[in-house]
Motif scaffolding. Sequence first.
Motif, mmCIF file in Angstrom:
data_model
loop_
_atom_site.group_PDB
_atom_site.id
_atom_site.type_symbol
_atom_site.label_atom_id
_atom_site.label_comp_id
_atom_site.label_asym_id
_atom_site.label_seq_id
_atom_site.Cartn_x
_atom_site.Cartn_y
_atom_site.Cartn_z
ATOM 1 N N ASP A 50 0.833 -1.201 0.000
ATOM 2 C CA ASP A 50 0.000 0.000 0.000
ATOM 3 C C ASP A 50 0.870 1.254 0.000
ATOM 4 N N GLU A 51 1.981 1.197 0.710
ATOM 5 C CA GLU A 51 2.895 2.346 0.775
ATOM 6 C C GLU A 51 3.527 2.618 -0.590
ATOM 7 N N ASP A 52 3.852 1.549 -1.327
ATOM 8 C CA ASP A 52 4.408 1.719 -2.672
ATOM 9 C C ASP A 52 3.415 2.451 -3.574
ATOM 10 N N LEU A 53 2.162 2.029 -3.516
ATOM 11 C CA LEU A 53 1.137 2.625 -4.375
ATOM 12 C C LEU A 53 0.862 4.072 -3.976
ATOM 13 N N LEU A 54 0.878 4.341 -2.677
ATOM 14 C CA LEU A 54 0.655 5.709 -2.212
ATOM 15 C C LEU A 54 1.772 6.635 -2.690
ATOM 16 N N GLU A 55 2.992 6.141 -2.684
ATOM 17 C CA GLU A 55 4.121 6.948 -3.157
ATOM 18 C C GLU A 55 3.971 7.271 -4.640
ATOM 19 N N ILE A 56 3.515 6.292 -5.427
ATOM 20 C CA ILE A 56 3.293 6.530 -6.862
ATOM 21 C C ILE A 56 2.231 7.608 -7.056
ATOM 22 N N ALA A 57 1.142 7.511 -6.285
ATOM 23 C CA ALA A 57 0.049 8.478 -6.413
ATOM 24 C C ALA A 57 0.512 9.890 -6.081
ATOM 25 N N ARG A 58 1.330 10.023 -5.063
ATOM 26 C CA ARG A 58 1.750 11.357 -4.626
ATOM 27 C C ARG A 58 2.839 11.949 -5.517
ATOM 28 N N ARG A 59 3.513 11.112 -6.293
ATOM 29 C CA ARG A 59 4.546 11.613 -7.212
ATOM 30 C C ARG A 59 3.961 12.061 -8.544
ATOM 31 N N TRP A 60 2.872 11.416 -8.970
ATOM 32 C CA TRP A 60 2.353 11.626 -10.320
ATOM 33 C C TRP A 60 1.528 12.909 -10.397
ATOM 34 N N LYS A 61 1.701 13.660 -11.474
ATOM 35 C CA LYS A 61 0.965 14.902 -11.681
ATOM 36 C C LYS A 61 0.335 14.894 -13.069
ATOM 37 N N ILE A 62 -0.865 15.481 -13.163
ATOM 38 C CA ILE A 62 -1.514 15.615 -14.465
ATOM 39 C C ILE A 62 -1.424 17.047 -14.977
ATOM 40 N N VAL A 63 -1.248 18.005 -14.066
ATOM 41 C CA VAL A 63 -1.106 19.405 -14.462
ATOM 42 C C VAL A 63 0.243 19.592 -15.151
ATOM 43 N N GLY A 64 0.235 20.285 -16.280
ATOM 44 C CA GLY A 64 1.467 20.541 -17.008
ATOM 45 C C GLY A 64 1.869 19.447 -17.974
ATOM 46 N N VAL A 65 1.017 18.428 -18.128
ATOM 47 C CA VAL A 65 1.325 17.299 -19.013
ATOM 48 C C VAL A 65 0.547 17.443 -20.318
ATOM 49 N N ASP A 66 1.243 17.302 -21.447
ATOM 50 C CA ASP A 66 0.605 17.339 -22.765
ATOM 51 C C ASP A 66 -0.017 15.975 -23.042
ATOM 52 N N LEU A 67 -1.342 15.906 -22.991
ATOM 53 C CA LEU A 67 -2.046 14.652 -23.258
ATOM 54 C C LEU A 67 -2.656 14.604 -24.658
ATOM 55 N N ILE A 68 -2.792 15.755 -25.309
ATOM 56 C CA ILE A 68 -3.477 15.750 -26.602
ATOM 57 C C ILE A 68 -2.639 15.078 -27.692
ATOM 58 N N SER A 69 -1.315 15.119 -27.552
ATOM 59 C CA SER A 69 -0.480 14.493 -28.580
ATOM 60 C C SER A 69 -0.667 12.983 -28.610
ATOM 61 N N GLY A 70 -1.124 12.405 -27.506
ATOM 62 C CA GLY A 70 -1.330 10.962 -27.455
ATOM 63 C C GLY A 70 -2.679 10.506 -27.961
ATOM 64 N N VAL A 71 -3.592 11.443 -28.216
ATOM 65 C CA VAL A 71 -4.935 11.063 -28.674
ATOM 66 C C VAL A 71 -5.257 11.606 -30.061
ATOM 67 N N SER A 72 -4.439 12.517 -30.570
ATOM 68 C CA SER A 72 -4.704 13.140 -31.864
ATOM 69 C C SER A 72 -4.392 12.179 -33.012
ATOM 70 N N CYS A 73 -4.979 12.454 -34.167
ATOM 71 C CA CYS A 73 -4.679 11.660 -35.364
ATOM 72 C C CYS A 73 -3.260 11.970 -35.835
#
Length: 337
Positions: A162-185
């Motif tokens: 559980d501690e491993d997973l919590l550390e992953i959650a607290r490290r990961w950020k969605i703000v500032g990440v370009d996601l459109i390049s992965g879904v565009s044609c």
Amino acid sequence: MEEQSVHPSAYGLILSLAWYAQRPWKTSDARLVLEDGSIWRAKSFGVSGTQVGEVVFNTSLTGYQEILTDPSYAGQFVLMTNPHIGNTGVNTDDEESRCCFLASLIIRNLSIWCTFTSICFNTSNWRCSETLDDVNTRAITRRLRQDGSLIGVLSTEESKTDEDLLEIARRWKIVGVDLISGVSCDAPYEWTNKTDLEWEFQKNQSFGENLHVVAYDFGIKHNILRCLASYGCKITVVPSNWPASETLKMKPDGVLFSNGPGDPSAVPHAVETVKVIIGNVPVFGICMGHQLIGQALGGKTFKMKFGHHGGNHPVCDLRSGRVDISAQVRMSGAIST
């Protein structure tokens, strides 16, 4: 022997009974660990492994197939507040894109019953990175309403604590990440499919006849393109990184900047594209596209506490006082400066 006829409404039931006997998916124990330290144990019925994403809730009573295939949900875990998901199966008509883009679907109860009279497939045919059921979705929704959207990690791997997973959650950020390049044609294409007549509200109307619209694909949904085609528009869909100069060479009558996932401030190249096109061609935007237009005109965007996700959001026209109920998928707002 006398042949027995089957009423059409029974076909979906027969298919469902066959699936019920086969149970085409396997479940495994899973944990959802949120960045606030809470741990939710349930069953996974999708692929196995570990996945991280932003947890948001959606209040739609139906339309889960459209949600599964909506590119705007890339990078997110979508929690459905409606407890019963899968009642109507999935079909080939309701897909909003070429595949499933969201990171995980979280539901209270997976139904394997399907009563469509048309061809119907089970929801398990749509594979997210992870899918989770038999979890207290009401309690998680209340937490998200109170604290805002949270980063979560969903895992079926017993080797991770559980501690491993919590550390992953607290490290990961969605703000500032370009996601459109992965879904565009990847390359431009023409779109011609129209809305089926049975779903068309403005039958035999050609508001945009002979108008050429260039649509920037930041994660565009098929229904947007179908609506434009139904109005008589010629539609050219281009990738998110398509140069503005190439668009202007096409001499379109209008440019659409589409919906898409993630943080609009993380894609400055798209803002620059909008800046070049504005003033030369009429433009309109939806969701991400609207926010990019706001930035191009000098405004700023901000992340909302938990966003608007669902089919029942009221919008008031301040001039007339009329209130319409809208479907929304957004995590960011725009303000003028």
